[in-house]
Structure formats: structure tokens, C-alpha cells
Motif scaffolding. Structure first.
Motif, PDB file in Angstrom:
ATOM      1  N   ASP A   1       0.816  -1.088  -0.125  1.00 29.57           N
ATOM      2  CA  ASP A   1      -0.050   0.024  -0.084  1.00 29.57           C
ATOM      3  C   ASP A   1       0.804   1.270  -0.041  1.00 29.57           C
ATOM      4  O   ASP A   1       0.570   2.238  -0.605  1.00 29.57           O
ATOM      5  CB  ASP A   1      -0.979   0.008   1.033  1.00 29.57           C
ATOM      6  CG  ASP A   1      -2.246  -0.925   1.205  1.00 29.57           C
ATOM      7  OD1 ASP A   1      -2.453  -1.396  -0.081  1.00 29.57           O
ATOM      8  OD2 ASP A   1      -3.086  -0.893   2.043  1.00 29.57           O
TER       9      ASP A   1
ATOM     10  N   THR B   1       2.198   1.681  -3.408  1.00 27.00           N
ATOM     11  CA  THR B   1       1.135   2.189  -4.448  1.00 27.00           C
ATOM     12  C   THR B   1       0.775   3.793  -4.253  1.00 27.00           C
ATOM     13  O   THR B   1       0.607   4.504  -5.215  1.00 27.00           O
ATOM     14  CB  THR B   1      -0.009   1.294  -4.103  1.00 27.00           C
ATOM     15  OG1 THR B   1       0.233   0.062  -4.103  1.00 27.00           O
ATOM     16  CG2 THR B   1      -1.337   1.613  -4.898  1.00 27.00           C
TER      17      THR B   1
ATOM     18  N   VAL C   1      -0.700   5.843   5.704  1.00 30.02           N
ATOM     19  CA  VAL C   1      -0.843   4.282   5.356  1.00 30.02           C
ATOM     20  C   VAL C   1      -0.497   3.558   6.630  1.00 30.02           C
ATOM     21  O   VAL C   1      -1.167   2.596   6.846  1.00 30.02           O
ATOM     22  CB  VAL C   1       0.410   3.968   4.225  1.00 30.02           C
ATOM     23  CG1 VAL C   1       0.505   2.524   4.001  1.00 30.02           C
ATOM     24  CG2 VAL C   1       0.305   4.714   2.824  1.00 30.02           C
TER      25      VAL C   1
END
Length: 446
Positions: A178, A181, A228
Motif C-alpha cells: 500500500d 502504491t 498508510v
């Protein structure tokens, strides 16, 4: 200091930007700057108010320049008290939809006075001014920060695998996926992401860019890591010392010097292939490193990290690929001269990245015309050699900072004195703290 009125020529029509952000589901824009305590402060505006913010700025008191890490205040000769107002003007060239914060975009700000003149205490202005000064010497600089942090869950390291071990990547595979990304979605060019030495510690590096852009990206990377981490139920710690007596978090600065398409750190006649101009620039950094330490390792907690034999760069020396030297030179692969660069290893995440890049440029430029040369490089651990130790406390580095004519002239009195006041006040704030208390008070504040 330039105090002439500004025309914000990069703040053109916001209509296409608003349209694009609306399509991304953005409703608000976070406008950030980094204060002299190293904390990222923010004001936000609804997306519908972005055009007004770009045209007129958003109000904010200059008193934040003398806030400490615990949100208490000090004062300096030029800054302090309840009076005055500034305008925070977003740099729309850096406007970014935040992939890990749905509904939000981000932009760094430049700070101006009420009449549109440059605010002399603005750290981002300082970084840009030093970048422009380098350009006047025919130099372009490429810079990039490494960001280190520790993630915990319920107070314990969130990954139990060994240092640099694949086990950690498996344990936190969804988290790191994540993170990659989100960083990519924001246009950040990640070069590496890996586990680091300390329990639960990771590092991410992004590709080099211009100095102001590198500082902007340091802010964006950290806030993306934070977002995140929290989404995964993890707590990130960016402080220099998470656990006293253990390896801490660094934020090393990489830099290379360029004349057009030529990397001056390669294909020269100087040490390890650097050119004479690159050698003099790096010699200026190395000479002024004890004073620069007040900027790049500014917290009392920084000195819990800056211990010998921890790859922290505790000695004022340089070497080829020497991870114990404060200034590390990297030649890169023989067929890739663009990869040659220098790394300042003694800096950490408590530092304001705009002050770091500006101060390093100022120190390098000060030695450029003198033909300064580097001393002999150091191989092996300097703890076993006759090498000078960098300052071991904030009062020591601050004393050298205050005596630096180079840094005072580069920053200007207002920024220089406000920064020094914050550093002195924080040293006093934590003077009676034990190492454990100091680490606890700082590790999750940045």
C-alpha cells in the motif's frame, strides 16, 4: 534579504486543477510548511477556495517560527508575540492528490507578508534562494532524502524479523505494498524500500530532484508513510531516537553537482573521480559540518542517535563508501557516471528539510571559489582512528552555528535568530530528561 513584492506567476488559473482534483474525489487541500522545530504545520481550505488561496494566500501568525516541539513558545529578536500576520501561498506546481488520504490534496506553501513581499523567515524561500545562488555559480544540484521510521503496534515493533530480512517484508507485505502504491500514485519515484537495522524499522528512498523539490518530497513521503501506517493500525515513529542505546532514525541527504548534463562528481581529476569544483563544494560541507549539525541533527534526541559504530556518521570525516563517515562519497557503477554522489549521514528526521538543503548549499558555495581541498579519506571505523568527533550535544553544535558567518549571511538575521532561539529553548526544555524520557517525548512528534 529580498523583500520586494512578489507576483506569483506559477499561480495561474486553478480551474483545470480543480476539475482534475474533483475527478479524484478531492474536497480539501492541506497547505503545509515546516517550522524551526522540524514539525510540519498545516492550514486547510476547501477545494472551492483554492483559487482564492492561490491569489491572496491564507492567514497565519509568524509566531509559529518560535514554537517548540511540545507546542510551547520561545522568542527571538525579530519573532515572537501575538502581533503580525503572514500569507500562506500554495505552490500549485506541487499540488498533489493524496492517495492515502481520500478526499484530500496537498501543496507546500511559500510565506509572504501582507503586502506580498517575501517573508524573511520563510524556510522554503531560503532553500530556493540558495538554489538560485548555486545557479549563479553555474551549478545545478540534485538532491534526495532517505526517510527512516519505526512502526509499532500497541507499543511493540510491528515486525519481528531480522535486520534487512525478507521476513519483515512478508510480515508487513500488505502495508509496504500500500505504501509503494500510494507513493507512486502521487508521482514519487521510489528507488528503494527495505527493512532497516532496528526492530520494526524501514527506509524509503526517492529519486533525486532539485533542492526545493527534494525538501517538498521529504514532507510528502513522511505524511504518506504516516497515513498508510495509521490505516494499517500501525504507529509510525520518525524521531531520531526511538529506543535509547539502539540504532535510531536517520534522514540522510544525497547530493550531486551538475554543469548542464555533466555530473561534477564523476570523470574528474580529483579524489575518486570527482572534479575540482565538486571537491571544493564537498570540502566546504565537511568543514562546516559541526555548525551544520545544529540544522541537520537539531534535537537533543539527535545526539542519542549520533553514536560511534552505528553507521550514524558521528565523526567529522569523509570516505569512499564509508558508512561510519559523516560524509560518504559514492562513485556508482563505472558505466553510470550520473550515479556518483555524496551522502551526508549525520542528519535525521528532526530537521527541517528546507533548512537542510539551503544550509548545505550555502556551506558548499562558501568554499567553491577558494579551491578548498578535501583531507585524506578515512577507511574503516573512525572510532579507532584519530578523527574529530562531531558535537555531542545541541549546545555544542548551536554555539558553532551561532559563530557561522556563512550560515547567518545565507539565512538572514530573522530566520537565523528564530531558528537558534528554538534550538536553545529545546535544549533547555529537555536538559533534565533521562535518555528514556527524551526518546519518549520526541519519537512520535515529528
Amino acid at each position: 534579504m529580498d523583500s520586494s513584492p512578489e507576483t506569483h506567476d506559477h499561480h495561474t488559473s486553478t480551474d483545470p486543477l480543480v476539475t482534475r482534483l474533483t475527478a479524484h474525489g478531492v474536497h480539501g487541500v492541506a497547505l503545509t510548511w515546516v517550522d524551526n522545530a522540524g514539525l510540519t504545520r498545516v492550514k486547510t481550505v476547501p477545494l472551492a477556495r483554492l483559487a482564492d488561496a492561490a491569489e491572496r494566500g491564507v492567514g497565519m501568525s509568524p509566531v509559529f517560527d518560535i514554537y517548540l516541539i511540545d507546542d510551547s513558545l520561545t522568542s527571538s529578536r525579530h519573532t515572537g508575540g501575538p502581533d503580525g500576520d503572514l500569507r500562506l501561498v500554495p505552490d500549485l506546481d506541487r499540488l498533489t492528490a493524496l492517495a492515502a488520504q481520500p478526499g484530500w490534496a496537498w501543496a507546500p506553501v511559500d510565506r509572504f507578508d501582507q503586502r506580498g513581499g517575501r517573508y524573511p523567515g520563510c524556510q522554503r524561500h531560503f532553500a530556493r534562494r540558495m538554489t538560485d545562488r548555486a545557479a549563479e555559480h553555474g551549478l545545478l544540484l540534485r538532491m534526495g532524502f532517505e526517510t527512516e521510521w519505526v512502526v509499532t503496534r500497541d507499543g511493540t515493533p510491528a515486525a519481528t524479523g531480522p535486520a534487512y530480512g525478507m521476513t519483515r517484508m512478508v510480515e508487513l507485505s500488505a502495508y509496504t505494498d500500500d505504501l509503494l502504491t500510494a507513493l507512486a500514485a502521487q508521482g514519487l519515484d521510489v528507488t528503494q524500500l527495505h527493512p532497516e537495522y532496528a526492530p520494526g524499522q524501514f527506509e524509503v528512498s526517492v529519486a533525486p530532484t532539485d533542492p526545493v523539490g527534494a525538501a517538498d518530497e521529504a514532507v510528502l513521503v513522511r505524511e504518506t508513510v504516516r497515513a498508510v501506517s495509521l490505516a494499517h493500525g500501525l504507529t509510525p515513529a520518525f524521531g531520531p531516537a526511538v529506543t535509547p542505546g539502539a540504532v535510531g532514525n536517520g534522514r540522510h541527504l544525497h547530493l550531486s553537482l551538475w554543469e548542464g548534463e555533466r555530473n561534477l562528481c564523476a570523470d574528474g581529476d580529483g579524489p575518486f573521480g570527482m572534479t575540482g569544483r565538486a571537491e571544493s563544494f564537498l570540502a566546504g560541507i565537511l568543514t562546516d559540518l559541526p555548525a551544520l549539525l545544529a540544522v541537520g541533527a537539531p534535537s537533543p534526541a539527535s545526539h542519542l542517535r549520533l553514536e560511534p559504530s552505528r553507521w550514524a556518521g558521528a565523526f567529522q570525516c569523509w570516505g569512499l563508501e564509508n558508512r561510519e563517515a559523516a560524509l560518504r562519497f559514492i562513485t556508482g557503477a563505472p558505466d553510470d557516471p550520473a550515479a556518483a554522489n555524496a551522502e551526508v549521514k549525520c542528519f535525521d528526521p528532526a530537521a527541517n528539510p528546507y533548512l537542510v538543503v539551503g544550509s548545505v548549499i550555502a556551506a558548499g558555495l562558501a568554499a567553491l571559489d577558494s579551491g578548498a581541498a578535501l583531507p585524506e579519506p578515512v577507511a574503516g571505523d573512525p572510532v579507532h582512528q584519530d578523527q574529530p568527533r562531531l558535537p555531542t550535544s545541541v549546545p555544542q553544535s548551536l554555539d558553532l552555528f551561532l559563530r557561522s558567518a556563512v550560515l547567518r549571511e545565507a539565512m538572514g538575521d530573522e530566520l537565523f535568530e528564530a531558528f537558534a532561539a528554538v534550538r536553545a529553548a529545546e535544549a533547555q526544555l529537555f536538559a533534565a530528561h533521562s535518555p528514556e524520557e527524551l526518546a519518549a517525548a520526541t519519537r512520535e512528534r515529528y
